[in-house]
Design an enzyme around this catalytic site. Structure first.
Site, PDB file in Angstrom:
ATOM      1  N   GLU A 143     -40.327  34.050 -10.317  1.00 46.17           N
ATOM      2  CA  GLU A 143     -41.194  33.738  -9.184  1.00 46.17           C
ATOM      3  C   GLU A 143     -41.970  32.481  -9.554  1.00 46.17           C
ATOM      4  O   GLU A 143     -42.921  32.547 -10.337  1.00 46.17           O
ATOM      5  CB  GLU A 143     -42.142  34.908  -8.893  1.00 46.17           C
ATOM      6  CG  GLU A 143     -41.430  36.178  -8.453  1.00 46.17           C
ATOM      7  CD  GLU A 143     -40.781  36.062  -7.095  1.00 46.17           C
ATOM      8  OE1 GLU A 143     -41.031  35.063  -6.391  1.00 46.17           O
ATOM      9  OE2 GLU A 143     -40.010  36.959  -6.722  1.00 46.17           O
ATOM     10  N   GLY A 152     -44.712  32.265 -12.713  1.00 43.18           N
ATOM     11  CA  GLY A 152     -45.400  31.151 -13.343  1.00 43.18           C
ATOM     12  C   GLY A 152     -44.741  29.828 -12.995  1.00 43.18           C
ATOM     13  O   GLY A 152     -44.177  29.668 -11.907  1.00 43.18           O
ATOM     14  N   CYS A 158     -49.806  29.960  -5.411  1.00 42.81           N
ATOM     15  CA  CYS A 158     -48.473  29.360  -5.370  1.00 42.81           C
ATOM     16  C   CYS A 158     -47.981  29.118  -3.948  1.00 42.81           C
ATOM     17  O   CYS A 158     -47.132  28.252  -3.728  1.00 42.81           O
ATOM     18  CB  CYS A 158     -47.477  30.228  -6.134  1.00 42.81           C
ATOM     19  SG  CYS A 158     -47.358  31.923  -5.523  1.00 42.81           S
ATOM     20  N   VAL A 167     -41.991  26.960 -18.213  1.00 38.70           N
ATOM     21  CA  VAL A 167     -41.875  28.213 -18.960  1.00 38.70           C
ATOM     22  C   VAL A 167     -40.711  29.048 -18.440  1.00 38.70           C
ATOM     23  O   VAL A 167     -40.054  29.771 -19.204  1.00 38.70           O
ATOM     24  CB  VAL A 167     -43.200  28.999 -18.894  1.00 38.70           C
ATOM     25  CG1 VAL A 167     -43.070  30.336 -19.612  1.00 38.70           C
ATOM     26  CG2 VAL A 167     -44.327  28.182 -19.521  1.00 38.70           C
TER      27      VAL A 167
END
Length: 468
Positions: free
Chosen positions: A220, A198, A254, A202
């Protein structure tokens, strides 16, 4: 099967969940090769026997086409699961290690054993692949697993909650759905491994929670993945591959190209080729079944804000009700604009001219390390230099995004783009503890050589054997 669970109706998190599942590991239930193979077979059957349901869920969550669901979600997990299933027995075998003269006679080996209970927190952009691919490694390693799918992909989360108990061992594998409050409750428990995919914000919360229990984590993350297009590049091929990589999942990837730096001498020619590639791949993206939608209105608004960082020379159209943002190429973007320095996570592609590859390399050295970096050049020395003088989680030479399809390559970031890597054998090792084992007979007791008192005779032997 029909979905019964939903993210909204999720029950409270049991405060003893981690402890309950840890019992499955400590009892030995998860340790056999038969159990591990059965779980990997279960993942394969869960995907292949319910393909239509997965297609519908991902279409509902992200507007993904069936073809994109097959390629970017299901196929990658199937490949990981089948590969692990075929090799897990070999991975489990003890690996011999040469013992030095100082401890001979002796025999040494490394044995992989389960870490315990893994918590795998998945994102919304590839809610099936990025949930199950790490789980494959955990199950192959003999761990129990709790999956926390993203509440922003509720249809996929609900389907996981519905199907997982039917295909995997419920005493060792659970799905917990819900919002950030549920995730926070999970993070209060003691896990033996946390795998999070994410954003950086966070990730800091996950890391802080894991630190309370000294729990190892894999993060990741992302990063504004740059592209360099050199004056020596094959521009039609570069444009075609950049457009494909950028617009998969409408840019919500991503490792998608975030922005393009191009040698100023070929900037106009590249724009021409990018237009042609877009027209070929998505002639009418608004009605194209191959073009996805933004995951939410809030995400759409954030992506649209980035259009204001430059001038839209292609696209720029937005339909909030349909969560649609057109493929958009931006000109007149400053090198320090947010559209360049921050991860856009949408179909916005800034095109920024630079004087030469020297300027590109210098710029990258001063910026956070991205999850991936891509370069297009016909001059091999240019590619060699960028590979050697820049740092990123992955590097694509005349290709973008496709490295995720190569199981043998580690997938992970570096620095701000994350730490830890998985896929293939690395996933098994990631979720295992490599136990060092040394066996030594009691006779002859050669350790007496180094056990005090150290006589002159012992000292002479030590110097002759160990310090030569």
């Amino acid at each position: 099967m029909t979905t019964k669970a939903t993210a909204e109706s999720a029950p409270p998190v049991s405060p003893t969940l981690a402890a309950e599942l840890r019992e499955a590991v400590t009892s030995g239930r998860t340790r056999s090769v038969a159990w591990r193979r059965a779980q990997l077979d279960g993942i394969v059957r869960m995907l292949t026997q319910n393909l239509t349901l997965w297609e519908r869920a991902l279409a509902a969550d992200l507007g993904k086409s069936a073809d994109e669901t097959h390629v970017s979600e299901v196929a990658l997990v199937l490949d990981e699961a089948r590969h692990a299933r075929a090799r897990v027995a070999g991975w489990m075998r003890a690996r011999p290690v040469a013992a030095p003269l100082a401890v001979q006679p002796a025999w040494a080996h490394v044995r992989s054993e389960p870490l315990g209970v893994a918590l795998v927190i998945a994102p919304w952009n590839y809610p099936l692949q990025l949930q199950l691919a790490p789980v494959v490694g955990a199950l192959a390693a003999g761990d129990a697993v709790v999956m926390k799918p993203s509440e922003l992909a509720p249809a996929t989360a609900a389907l996981l909650a519905d199907l997982v108990p039917a295909y995997l061992d419920a005493r060792a594998v659970r799905v917990v759905t819900g919002d950030a409050g549920v995730a926070s409750a999970l993070l209060e428990q003691r896990w033996d491994h946390i795998f999070y995919t994410g954003g950086e914000r966070v990730a800091r919360i996950v890391g802080a929670a894991a630190a309370q229990h000294l729990t190892p984590t894999v993060l990741e993350l992302g990063g504004a993945c740059p592209v360099w297009v050199d004056r020596s590049a094959d521009l039609p091929v570069a444009a075609r591959r950049i457009v494909w990589a950028k617009l998969m999942n409408a840019g919500q990837t991503c490792i998608a190209p975030n922005h393009v730096f191009v040698d100023a001498a070929v900037r106009d020619a590249l724009v021409t080729e990018l237009r042609a590639a877009l027209a070929e791949q998505h002639p009418d993206p608004r009605t194209s079944p191959s073009y996805s939608r933004m995951v939410s209105q809030a995400h759409l608004d954030r992506v649209v804000e980035r259009i204001g960082d430059g001038t839209a020379i292609v696209g720029g159209d937005v339909d909030r009700d349909a969560r649609y943002v057109a493929p958009t190429f931006l000109a007149d973007v400053a090198v320090d604009a947010p559209a360049v320095t921050e991860e856009t996570f949408g179909p916005i592609l800034p095109i920024v001219p630079l004087t030469d590859v020297d300027a590109f390399v210098a710029l990258q050295r001063d910026r956070p390390k991205p999850l991936a970096l891509y370069a297009f050049a016909g001059d091999r020395s240019v590619l060699d230099r960028i590979e050697r003088e820049t740092s990123s989680g992955a590097f694509g030479r005349n290709v973008a995004l496709a490295h995720i399809m190569v199981r043998g390559l580690p997938f992970g970031g570096v620095g701000a783009s994350g730490h830890g890597a998985y896929h293939g054998r690395r996933s098994f090792d990631l979720f295992s503890h490599a136990k060092a084992v040394l066996a030594k007979p009691t006779r002859p007791d050669t350790l007496a050589l180094v056990i005090p008192p150290i006589t002159e005779r012992k000292r002479a032997v030590i110097r002759r054997l160990l310090l030569r």
